[in-house]
Design a protein around this motif. Structure first.
Motif, mmCIF file in Angstrom:
data_model
loop_
_atom_site.group_PDB
_atom_site.id
_atom_site.type_symbol
_atom_site.label_atom_id
_atom_site.label_comp_id
_atom_site.label_asym_id
_atom_site.label_seq_id
_atom_site.Cartn_x
_atom_site.Cartn_y
_atom_site.Cartn_z
ATOM 1 N N VAL A 34 -2.487 -19.503 -25.817
ATOM 2 C CA VAL A 34 -2.196 -18.466 -25.463
ATOM 3 C C VAL A 34 -0.873 -17.643 -26.175
ATOM 4 N N ASP A 35 -0.973 -16.333 -26.386
ATOM 5 C CA ASP A 35 -0.071 -15.704 -26.990
ATOM 6 C C ASP A 35 0.736 -14.742 -26.142
ATOM 7 N N HIS A 36 0.142 -14.941 -24.524
ATOM 8 C CA HIS A 36 1.153 -14.447 -23.534
ATOM 9 C C HIS A 36 0.485 -14.351 -22.541
ATOM 10 N N ALA A 37 1.858 -14.820 -21.507
ATOM 11 C CA ALA A 37 0.863 -15.240 -19.869
ATOM 12 C C ALA A 37 1.355 -14.300 -19.162
ATOM 13 N N GLY A 38 0.126 -13.504 -17.721
ATOM 14 C CA GLY A 38 0.811 -12.424 -17.065
ATOM 15 C C GLY A 38 1.803 -13.096 -16.059
ATOM 16 N N VAL A 39 2.480 -12.570 -15.307
ATOM 17 C CA VAL A 39 3.240 -12.604 -13.721
ATOM 18 C C VAL A 39 2.904 -11.588 -13.112
ATOM 19 N N ASN A 40 2.528 -12.224 -12.364
ATOM 20 C CA ASN A 40 2.184 -11.599 -10.976
ATOM 21 C C ASN A 40 2.799 -12.149 -9.589
ATOM 22 N N TYR A 41 2.640 -10.912 -8.783
ATOM 23 C CA TYR A 41 3.376 -11.438 -7.454
ATOM 24 C C TYR A 41 3.030 -12.979 -6.853
ATOM 25 N N ALA A 42 1.761 -12.892 -6.932
ATOM 26 C CA ALA A 42 0.924 -13.723 -6.432
ATOM 27 C C ALA A 42 1.943 -15.215 -6.969
ATOM 28 N N ASP A 43 1.771 -14.981 -8.081
ATOM 29 C CA ASP A 43 2.534 -16.492 -9.398
ATOM 30 C C ASP A 43 3.881 -16.679 -8.007
ATOM 31 N N THR A 44 4.500 -15.895 -7.357
ATOM 32 C CA THR A 44 5.956 -16.610 -6.348
ATOM 33 C C THR A 44 5.471 -17.353 -5.415
ATOM 34 N N HIS A 45 3.891 -16.789 -4.647
ATOM 35 C CA HIS A 45 3.167 -17.549 -3.790
ATOM 36 C C HIS A 45 3.040 -19.089 -4.101
ATOM 37 N N GLN A 46 2.728 -18.897 -4.960
ATOM 38 C CA GLN A 46 2.082 -20.088 -5.466
ATOM 39 C C GLN A 46 3.362 -21.242 -5.846
ATOM 40 N N ALA A 47 4.512 -20.468 -6.083
ATOM 41 C CA ALA A 47 5.363 -21.436 -6.346
ATOM 42 C C ALA A 47 5.687 -22.171 -5.103
ATOM 43 N N GLU A 48 6.023 -21.430 -4.484
ATOM 44 C CA GLU A 48 6.019 -21.781 -2.287
ATOM 45 C C GLU A 48 5.153 -22.100 -1.632
ATOM 46 N N ASN A 49 4.090 -22.180 -2.040
ATOM 47 C CA ASN A 49 2.764 -23.143 -1.370
ATOM 48 C C ASN A 49 2.672 -21.258 -0.309
ATOM 49 N N THR A 50 2.192 -20.129 -0.193
ATOM 50 C CA THR A 50 2.439 -19.251 1.184
ATOM 51 C C THR A 50 1.328 -18.288 0.603
ATOM 52 N N TYR A 51 0.469 -18.792 -0.879
ATOM 53 C CA TYR A 51 -0.717 -18.170 -1.170
ATOM 54 C C TYR A 51 -2.365 -18.801 -0.928
ATOM 55 N N LEU A 52 -2.822 -17.230 -0.446
ATOM 56 C CA LEU A 52 -4.266 -18.120 0.308
ATOM 57 C C LEU A 52 -5.057 -19.169 -0.175
ATOM 58 N N ALA A 53 -5.091 -19.460 -1.655
ATOM 59 C CA ALA A 53 -5.387 -21.138 -1.831
ATOM 60 C C ALA A 53 -4.198 -21.714 -1.983
ATOM 61 N N PRO A 54 -4.384 -23.131 -1.211
ATOM 62 C CA PRO A 54 -3.159 -24.011 -1.076
ATOM 63 C C PRO A 54 -2.690 -24.387 -3.177
ATOM 64 N N SER A 55 -1.317 -24.532 -3.360
ATOM 65 C CA SER A 55 -0.702 -24.895 -3.872
ATOM 66 C C SER A 55 -1.013 -26.629 -4.265
ATOM 67 N N ARG A 56 -1.285 -27.158 -5.694
ATOM 68 C CA ARG A 56 -1.024 -28.913 -4.726
ATOM 69 C C ARG A 56 0.128 -28.997 -6.475
ATOM 70 N N LEU A 57 1.075 -29.936 -5.986
ATOM 71 C CA LEU A 57 2.008 -30.613 -7.465
ATOM 72 C C LEU A 57 1.824 -31.580 -7.979
ATOM 73 N N PRO A 58 2.043 -32.345 -8.948
ATOM 74 C CA PRO A 58 2.933 -30.650 -9.929
ATOM 75 C C PRO A 58 1.981 -29.956 -10.186
ATOM 76 N N LEU A 59 2.278 -28.275 -10.095
ATOM 77 C CA LEU A 59 2.326 -28.073 -10.680
ATOM 78 C C LEU A 59 2.447 -26.642 -11.822
ATOM 79 N N VAL A 60 1.953 -26.325 -12.775
ATOM 80 C CA VAL A 60 1.392 -25.566 -14.038
ATOM 81 C C VAL A 60 1.370 -23.575 -13.075
ATOM 82 N N PRO A 61 2.442 -22.534 -13.097
ATOM 83 C CA PRO A 61 1.831 -21.291 -12.301
ATOM 84 C C PRO A 61 1.645 -20.749 -13.546
#
Length: 318
Positions: A34-61
């Motif tokens: 990876v040279d750069h990673a993008g940051v999206n608003y969806a990542d904030t939902h992923q971190a709090e598990n409020t995204y459309l697809a459920p997140s699983r822990l541990p998680l690398v966003p």
């Protein structure tokens, strides 16, 4: 490798810098340095598990990266998670070769946010020449590209909403015909006034709550609202089908992963056109700030404050 990990759901405070083993690609996957990673608003939902697809822990966003494969090919790619790291694995089907002349910021701006804007206008709203288009959050990652695409594709009037004078000035610079305050108490009246007293044809909305409700009320007959996020974290009112019928209104939703299931490589076509428009000087990415991987928490805090403009990216080397 250096990475950002979430071991409990929550806000920016749950993002922690850790050392992890390199990911191992499975069948059909490719390891990307990876040279750069993008940051999206969806990542904030992923971190709090409020995204459309459920997140699983541990998680690398992180859902998007640009870098090089083991063969040395420069690619931008979607990843289900794992983008906030020095190395990530991506499904081979989501790898997009990056043309010479397209920088990392632009490639990352296009793969999620640019393709989202493309799909909203092409597949959801079916923009026709001369129609009026409202772009909420017009200084953000999706909005800044949507404004430019709408103008490039012949919109009659592009009405941008944004929360500060600086953001509204950016929207006008990108081609919007009118820019209004997104905090207006009566968004219905504000949008109609901005459109010369007429109802609007298309609204691209990622806000939710009353903004969505009042935007629907501003639509002309056969008007279309394309809903692709809920930054306010407030649900709009339930839609009454009788009202949709009586006003000939179309309300649609869009979640980018579904584009990958469409026949005819629609996602690839979107990326190809975005690259072409970029290389031709018709659209440009707006830099929103570059953070070190160790500053991922700051990036999320900035994004959630809604004070940012354009595209935020992370540099895994620092």
């Amino acid at each position: 490798m250096r990475a950002v990990q979430v071991t409990e759901f929550g806000g920016p405070e749950v993002l922690r810098n850790v050392e992890l083993p390199d990911p191992v690609p499975g069948e059909g996957q490719v390891l990307v340095e990876v040279d750069h990673a993008g940051v999206n608003y969806a990542d904030t939902h992923q971190a709090e598990n409020t995204y459309l697809a459920p997140s699983r822990l541990p998680l690398v966003p992180g859902g998007e990266v640009i870098g090089r494969t083991s063969e040395g090919a420069r690619v931008v790619a979607l990843v289900n998670s794992g983008g906030y790291a020095e190395r990530a694995v991506a499904d081979r089907r989501t790898l997009i070769p990056v043309p010479d002349g397209v920088d990392d910021l632009s490639a990352l701006s296009f793969i999620v946010q640019g393709s989202t804007a493309w799909l909203l206008l092409r597949k959801n709203a079916h923009l026709e020449s001369g129609e009026s288009v409202v772009v909420h959050a017009a200084a953000g990652g999706v909005g800044s590209i949507a404004v430019q695409l709408a103008k490039a594709w012949g919109a009659g009037s592009v009405i941008a909403t944004a929360s500060s004078e600086e953001k509204r000035a950016l929207a006008l610079e990108l081609g919007a015909d009118v820019a209004v305050d997104s905090r207006a108490e009566d968004m219905t009246a504000t949008l109609r006034e901005a459109n010369g007293g007429k109802r609007v044809d298309i609204v691209l909305d990622m806000t939710g709550g009353r903004v969505t409700d009042q935007s629907i009320a501003a639509l002309a007959p056969f008007g279309r609202l394309a809903f692709y996020g809920m930054a306010s974290r407030q649900q709009p009112k339930p839609v009454q089908l009788g009202a949709v019928l009586s006003h000939s209104t179309t309300i649609s939703g869009m979640w980018l992963p579904h584009a990958l299931t469409l026949p005819g490589n629609v996602f690839g076509k979107a990326m190809a056109e975005l690259f072409e428009l970029s290389l031709g000087g018709k659209i440009r990415a707006v830099p929103g700030g570059e953070y070190g991987l160790s500053e991922a928490r700051k990036a999320h805090e900035a994004l959630r404050s809604r004070a940012t403009m354009g595209k935020l990216i992370l540099d895994p080397r620092r």
